[in-house]
Design a protein around this motif. Structure first.
Motif, PDB file in Angstrom:
ATOM      1  N   ALA A  33      -9.054  12.453   4.322  1.00 42.26           N
ATOM      2  CA  ALA A  33     -10.007  11.339   4.230  1.00 42.26           C
ATOM      3  C   ALA A  33      -9.539  10.291   3.227  1.00 42.26           C
ATOM      4  O   ALA A  33      -9.601   9.081   3.488  1.00 42.26           O
ATOM      5  CB  ALA A  33     -11.384  11.876   3.855  1.00 42.26           C
ATOM      6  N   ASP A  34      -9.059  10.739   2.084  1.00 47.20           N
ATOM      7  CA  ASP A  34      -8.581   9.801   1.064  1.00 47.20           C
ATOM      8  C   ASP A  34      -7.370   9.013   1.570  1.00 47.20           C
ATOM      9  O   ASP A  34      -7.265   7.793   1.332  1.00 47.20           O
ATOM     10  CB  ASP A  34      -8.212  10.558  -0.208  1.00 47.20           C
ATOM     11  N   LEU A  35      -6.476   9.692   2.257  1.00 47.00           N
ATOM     12  CA  LEU A  35      -5.271   9.019   2.758  1.00 47.00           C
ATOM     13  C   LEU A  35      -5.613   8.047   3.887  1.00 47.00           C
ATOM     14  O   LEU A  35      -4.964   7.005   4.034  1.00 47.00           O
ATOM     15  CB  LEU A  35      -4.252  10.061   3.225  1.00 47.00           C
ATOM     16  N   SER A  36      -6.605   8.392   4.670  1.00 47.79           N
ATOM     17  CA  SER A  36      -7.044   7.465   5.716  1.00 47.79           C
ATOM     18  C   SER A  36      -7.563   6.169   5.096  1.00 47.79           C
ATOM     19  O   SER A  36      -7.265   5.062   5.569  1.00 47.79           O
ATOM     20  CB  SER A  36      -8.123   8.123   6.570  1.00 47.79           C
ATOM     21  N   GLU A  37      -8.323   6.300   4.013  1.00 51.16           N
ATOM     22  CA  GLU A  37      -8.814   5.111   3.315  1.00 51.16           C
ATOM     23  C   GLU A  37      -7.665   4.331   2.681  1.00 51.16           C
ATOM     24  O   GLU A  37      -7.678   3.086   2.658  1.00 51.16           O
ATOM     25  CB  GLU A  37      -9.839   5.515   2.247  1.00 51.16           C
ATOM     26  N   TYR A  38      -6.678   5.046   2.190  1.00 50.06           N
ATOM     27  CA  TYR A  38      -5.500   4.371   1.625  1.00 50.06           C
ATOM     28  C   TYR A  38      -4.816   3.531   2.702  1.00 50.06           C
ATOM     29  O   TYR A  38      -4.372   2.403   2.447  1.00 50.06           O
ATOM     30  CB  TYR A  38      -4.534   5.403   1.053  1.00 50.06           C
ATOM     31  N   CYS A  39      -4.717   4.103   3.921  1.00 48.09           N
ATOM     32  CA  CYS A  39      -4.073   3.376   5.020  1.00 48.09           C
ATOM     33  C   CYS A  39      -4.847   2.092   5.343  1.00 48.09           C
ATOM     34  O   CYS A  39      -4.235   1.045   5.572  1.00 48.09           O
ATOM     35  CB  CYS A  39      -3.979   4.277   6.254  1.00 48.09           C
ATOM     36  N   ILE A  40      -6.168   2.177   5.381  1.00 47.38           N
ATOM     37  CA  ILE A  40      -6.979   0.983   5.659  1.00 47.38           C
ATOM     38  C   ILE A  40      -6.703  -0.105   4.616  1.00 47.38           C
ATOM     39  O   ILE A  40      -6.508  -1.277   4.948  1.00 47.38           O
ATOM     40  CB  ILE A  40      -8.474   1.346   5.670  1.00 47.38           C
ATOM     41  N   LYS A  41      -6.688   0.302   3.370  1.00 46.89           N
ATOM     42  CA  LYS A  41      -6.450  -0.656   2.287  1.00 46.89           C
ATOM     43  C   LYS A  41      -5.060  -1.260   2.400  1.00 46.89           C
ATOM     44  O   LYS A  41      -4.884  -2.486   2.244  1.00 46.89           O
ATOM     45  CB  LYS A  41      -6.620   0.043   0.941  1.00 46.89           C
ATOM     46  N   LYS A  42      -4.059  -0.428   2.678  1.00 41.75           N
ATOM     47  CA  LYS A  42      -2.682  -0.928   2.776  1.00 41.75           C
ATOM     48  C   LYS A  42      -2.527  -1.858   3.972  1.00 41.75           C
ATOM     49  O   LYS A  42      -1.907  -2.935   3.867  1.00 41.75           O
ATOM     50  CB  LYS A  42      -1.719   0.261   2.919  1.00 41.75           C
ATOM     51  N   LEU A  43      -3.098  -1.475   5.105  1.00 37.19           N
ATOM     52  CA  LEU A  43      -2.999  -2.296   6.302  1.00 37.19           C
ATOM     53  C   LEU A  43      -3.692  -3.640   6.107  1.00 37.19           C
ATOM     54  O   LEU A  43      -3.237  -4.675   6.621  1.00 37.19           O
ATOM     55  CB  LEU A  43      -3.600  -1.546   7.494  1.00 37.19           C
ATOM     56  N   SER A  44      -4.779  -3.637   5.344  1.00 33.76           N
ATOM     57  CA  SER A  44      -5.547  -4.865   5.115  1.00 33.76           C
ATOM     58  C   SER A  44      -4.762  -5.910   4.334  1.00 33.76           C
ATOM     59  O   SER A  44      -5.121  -7.095   4.341  1.00 33.76           O
ATOM     60  CB  SER A  44      -6.842  -4.539   4.366  1.00 33.76           C
ATOM     61  N   SER A  45      -3.714  -5.490   3.650  1.00 36.35           N
ATOM     62  CA  SER A  45      -2.891  -6.448   2.921  1.00 36.35           C
ATOM     63  C   SER A  45      -1.944  -7.205   3.857  1.00 36.35           C
ATOM     64  O   SER A  45      -1.315  -8.185   3.442  1.00 36.35           O
ATOM     65  CB  SER A  45      -2.087  -5.739   1.828  1.00 36.35           C
ATOM     66  N   PHE A  46      -1.858  -6.759   5.129  1.00 33.91           N
ATOM     67  CA  PHE A  46      -0.985  -7.420   6.100  1.00 33.91           C
ATOM     68  C   PHE A  46      -1.768  -8.118   7.208  1.00 33.91           C
ATOM     69  O   PHE A  46      -1.398  -9.208   7.642  1.00 33.91           O
ATOM     70  CB  PHE A  46      -0.030  -6.402   6.744  1.00 33.91           C
ATOM     71  N   ILE A  47      -2.840  -7.477   7.665  1.00 34.82           N
ATOM     72  CA  ILE A  47      -3.631  -8.046   8.758  1.00 34.82           C
ATOM     73  C   ILE A  47      -5.115  -7.845   8.448  1.00 34.82           C
ATOM     74  O   ILE A  47      -5.474  -7.046   7.578  1.00 34.82           O
ATOM     75  CB  ILE A  47      -3.293  -7.391  10.119  1.00 34.82           C
ATOM     76  N   ARG A  48      -5.958  -8.568   9.164  1.00 35.81           N
ATOM     77  CA  ARG A  48      -7.402  -8.403   8.979  1.00 35.81           C
ATOM     78  C   ARG A  48      -7.852  -7.113   9.673  1.00 35.81           C
ATOM     79  O   ARG A  48      -7.560  -6.894  10.859  1.00 35.81           O
ATOM     80  CB  ARG A  48      -8.142  -9.600   9.558  1.00 35.81           C
ATOM     81  N   VAL A  49      -8.556  -6.256   8.953  1.00 37.72           N
ATOM     82  CA  VAL A  49      -8.972  -4.963   9.469  1.00 37.72           C
ATOM     83  C   VAL A  49     -10.468  -4.787   9.233  1.00 37.72           C
ATOM     84  O   VAL A  49     -10.962  -5.032   8.126  1.00 37.72           O
ATOM     85  CB  VAL A  49      -8.204  -3.804   8.780  1.00 37.72           C
ATOM     86  N   ASP A  50     -11.169  -4.347  10.276  1.00 42.20           N
ATOM     87  CA  ASP A  50     -12.569  -3.941  10.134  1.00 42.20           C
ATOM     88  C   ASP A  50     -12.574  -2.450   9.817  1.00 42.20           C
ATOM     89  O   ASP A  50     -12.274  -1.629  10.690  1.00 42.20           O
ATOM     90  CB  ASP A  50     -13.318  -4.211  11.444  1.00 42.20           C
ATOM     91  N   PRO A  51     -12.879  -2.059   8.573  1.00 45.40           N
ATOM     92  CA  PRO A  51     -12.786  -0.643   8.190  1.00 45.40           C
ATOM     93  C   PRO A  51     -13.602   0.278   9.084  1.00 45.40           C
ATOM     94  O   PRO A  51     -13.160   1.380   9.425  1.00 45.40           O
ATOM     95  CB  PRO A  51     -13.292  -0.635   6.753  1.00 45.40           C
ATOM     96  N   GLY A  52     -14.819  -0.159   9.467  1.00 42.04           N
ATOM     97  CA  GLY A  52     -15.650   0.694  10.301  1.00 42.04           C
ATOM     98  C   GLY A  52     -15.034   0.955  11.655  1.00 42.04           C
ATOM     99  O   GLY A  52     -15.016   2.098  12.148  1.00 42.04           O
ATOM    100  N   ARG A  53     -14.533  -0.098  12.281  1.00 40.26           N
ATOM    101  CA  ARG A  53     -13.879   0.072  13.580  1.00 40.26           C
ATOM    102  C   ARG A  53     -12.600   0.901  13.444  1.00 40.26           C
ATOM    103  O   ARG A  53     -12.280   1.698  14.327  1.00 40.26           O
ATOM    104  CB  ARG A  53     -13.562  -1.299  14.199  1.00 40.26           C
TER     105      ARG A  53
END
Length: 591
Positions: free
Chosen positions: A491-511
């Protein structure tokens, strides 16, 4: 000098590949065998050449007409195969009053053809046969004066007495120079071998001279699959060590290359480590390609170049041959992510490893998806609904539920839930380049030599890459049964991925999280299908020990959905847990 290339055979020893490609056009390290021979004849001073054809003759005609040789090259079609002697006789109108050279089309050699021809001109005998020492083919008998006395094993026995105290057993290379008078000994219009004519010649008291190739020359018959493969490997391996930054010690002779086969995994490909002068490479053998389709080799090479060009850490491809399926790679060692996780002392250390890999995963998804040529893929260009249904869901039913557990389940029993799973996984996808098998054994680890003792991570087995959801690759990484990461760490690593990806593209965390849940189930189904197939069909039973972990993970991933979601899959996951234990227990009793 005129020359004939014998190329009319069916190539039965190279089936099934010669069903669509004639043997003379087999690429040898990138060049067709026929092309290599024609250019060797051209360099030797040949003025005109003729090629006899039969099987797939149109392809040989088309190939030759598309070349720009310095000498004329003709073809002569044989409606009925005539053999070596009959083929030579069939082009009697092509010959003049000078000695001519005849050479087989399924050999690879550096024997100096000009030297052979001049050797023939300097003696008075009507035939010169070029012989070479090859234990597999040594059936030709030559006496101490290098005159040929016989052509088969029984004749060797006949000469093994005191009348002939010194003789040699050597192999006929398929290279010969013939005086036109020999044509009179060959019948016209019927199948015959040149050896039959030579036996007549010897019986008449005439002599056949042997040109015995020295150790400086190489010769290989490549008329069957094993010898073809070995010859290509030998040539390409030596060249591969000369590429890149490998520094070889110089000397009067080339050092030997050693080959050690590496343990494979789920793939049918074969892996080898090649060592020479304390330098090493890895060779992967995909097998000879089938014609008319994009092969796994093509995708491995093209995607490898694409990812490396985007700055993604994958092994450098040093040399390759798409036809033979051989690829020579930078050697990254033997340490996988699975290994360093197993040896890690703290959870924090493990998390740091996975964060480094997720950094790579994100960059691969974002940058690898840019300018990606969809023709590079050899399965499908996209991870789409049909792929999920067929390669994940149906695979789970056929290979695991039915093939491994022996249940009477069928795809239609779960079709509505499988359809919902596929639709949701695609609907909530964050799309980019996907690896499709992003698990710990496909992530190599190499230690740096700097004072910080950092690890470098590299991705391998990327040939299944395509456009698809980054959530699938993340699920492959985090629910990997080879490692068994705790759910909280996942779970923690999944959240890390969302944060890292958000630095490159726009990401909706819920989706993103929703898509991840669906992709996790799809990946879970694929894993169990693979483990069932590999254990039962491929006999790789060591995968069985990971089945209980994968089943428990499936139960957990399904439990994260509401009570109304996937009731049939939730129920079958419970049956899987009991069934896999029963299957394993029964097998242990039998063993």
């Amino acid at each position: 000098m005129k020359a004939m290339i014998l190329a009319a055979g069916f190539g039965t020893r190279l089936l099934p590949f010669t069903e669509t490609l004639p043997k003379p056009l087999f690429p040898f390290a990138g060049r067709p065998l026929l092309d290599i021979i024609i250019r060797s004849l051209q360099d030797a001073g040949c003025e005109v050449a003729i090629v006899n054809t039969h099987h797939l003759h149109e392809k040989i005609d088309d190939f030759i007409s598309g070349q720009n040789y310095k000498i004329p090259v003709q073809t002569r079609y044989e409606p009925m195969i005539l053999g070596t002697g009959g083929g030579i006789k069939n082009v009697a109108d092509f010959w003049d009053d000078q000695p001519f050279m005849v050479i087989n089309s399924d050999i690879v050699t550096n024997i100096d053809l000009r030297e052979v021809y001049e050797f023939h001109l300097n003696h008075t005998h009507p035939v010169t046969m070029v012989l070479h020492d090859d234990s597999e083919f040594n059936t030709v008998i030559a006496d101490e004066d290098n005159f040929i006395k016989g052509f088969r094993v029984q004749e060797i026995k006949d000469f093994s007495d005191s009348r002939f105290p010194v003789f040699q057993k050597l192999a006929f290379t398929g290279i010969q120079v013939i005086d036109p008078e020999i044509l009179d000994l060959i019948p016209a219009g019927v199948f015959s071998g040149s050896i039959d004519a030579y036996r007549k010649l010897i019986s008449e008291g005439k002599k056949i001279k042997a040109f015995i190739s020295s150790e400086q020359y190489d010769w290989q018959d490549v008329g069957d699959l094993e010898r073809f493969r070995n010859a290509v490997i030998e040539k390409m391996a030596a060249k591969a060590f000369k590429t890149g930054n490998l520094k070889l010690e110089t000397g009067n002779s080339q050092p030997e290359i050693s080959y050690v086969q590496l343990k494979g995994d789920g793939s049918d490909r074969k892996w080898f480590r090649l060592t020479r002068d304390n330098q090493s490479l890895v060779m992967v053998d995909h097998g000879i390609r089938k014609q008319g389709e994009t092969s796994e080799t093509d995708s491995f090479i093209n995607i490898g170049h694409h990812l490396r060009g985007k700055g993604i850490p994958v092994p450098e491809i040093r040399l390759y041959d798409m036809f033979s399926g051989l690829v020579f790679l930078e050697d990254l060692g033997d340490v996988h992510l699975q290994t360093v996780v197993r040896d890690a002392e703290t959870t924090e250390e493990i998390i740091s490893y996975y964060q480094s890999v997720i950094d790579i995963l994100v960059r691969m998804s974002v940058f690898g998806g840019r300018d990606f040529d969809l023709s590079r893929t050899y399965q499908t260009a996209y991870y789409d609904r049909e792929l999920i249904l067929e390669k994940e869901c149906r695979y789970f039913v056929d290979a695991f539920l039915k093939g491994y557990l022996g249940t009477n389940s069928c795809f239609e029993d779960f079709e509505d839930e499988f359809s919902a799973l596929a639709d949701r996984a695609i609907e909530f996808s964050v799309t980019g380049f996907m690896h499709r098998d992003m698990q710990s054994r496909n992530i190599m680890v190499r230690s740096c030599s700097d004072s910080q003792k950092r690890n470098e991570f590299y991705l391998i087995d990327f040939q299944g890459g395509r456009i698809g959801p980054i959530q699938y690759d993340l699920a492959s990484l985090l629910i990997d049964p080879y490692v068994e990461l705790p759910c909280s760490v996942q779970a923690d690593l999944s959240e890390y991925c969302i944060k890292k990806l958000s630095s490159f593209i726009r990401v909706d965390p819920g989706r993103f999280r929703t898509g991840y849940k669906y992709c996790s189930v799809a990946r879970n189904l694929q894993m169990l299908g693979a483990f069932g197939y590999l254990s039962r069909v491929k006999g790789k039973t060591y995968f069985e020990k990971y089945i209980p972990v994968a089943v428990n993970t499936l139960k957990y991933n399904l439990s994260r959905f509401g009570n109304a979601d996937f009731p049939k899959l939730k129920e079958i996951s419970k049956i899987c847990a009991k069934g896999s234990d029963n299957v394993k227990g029964t097998r242990n009793k039998r063993s």
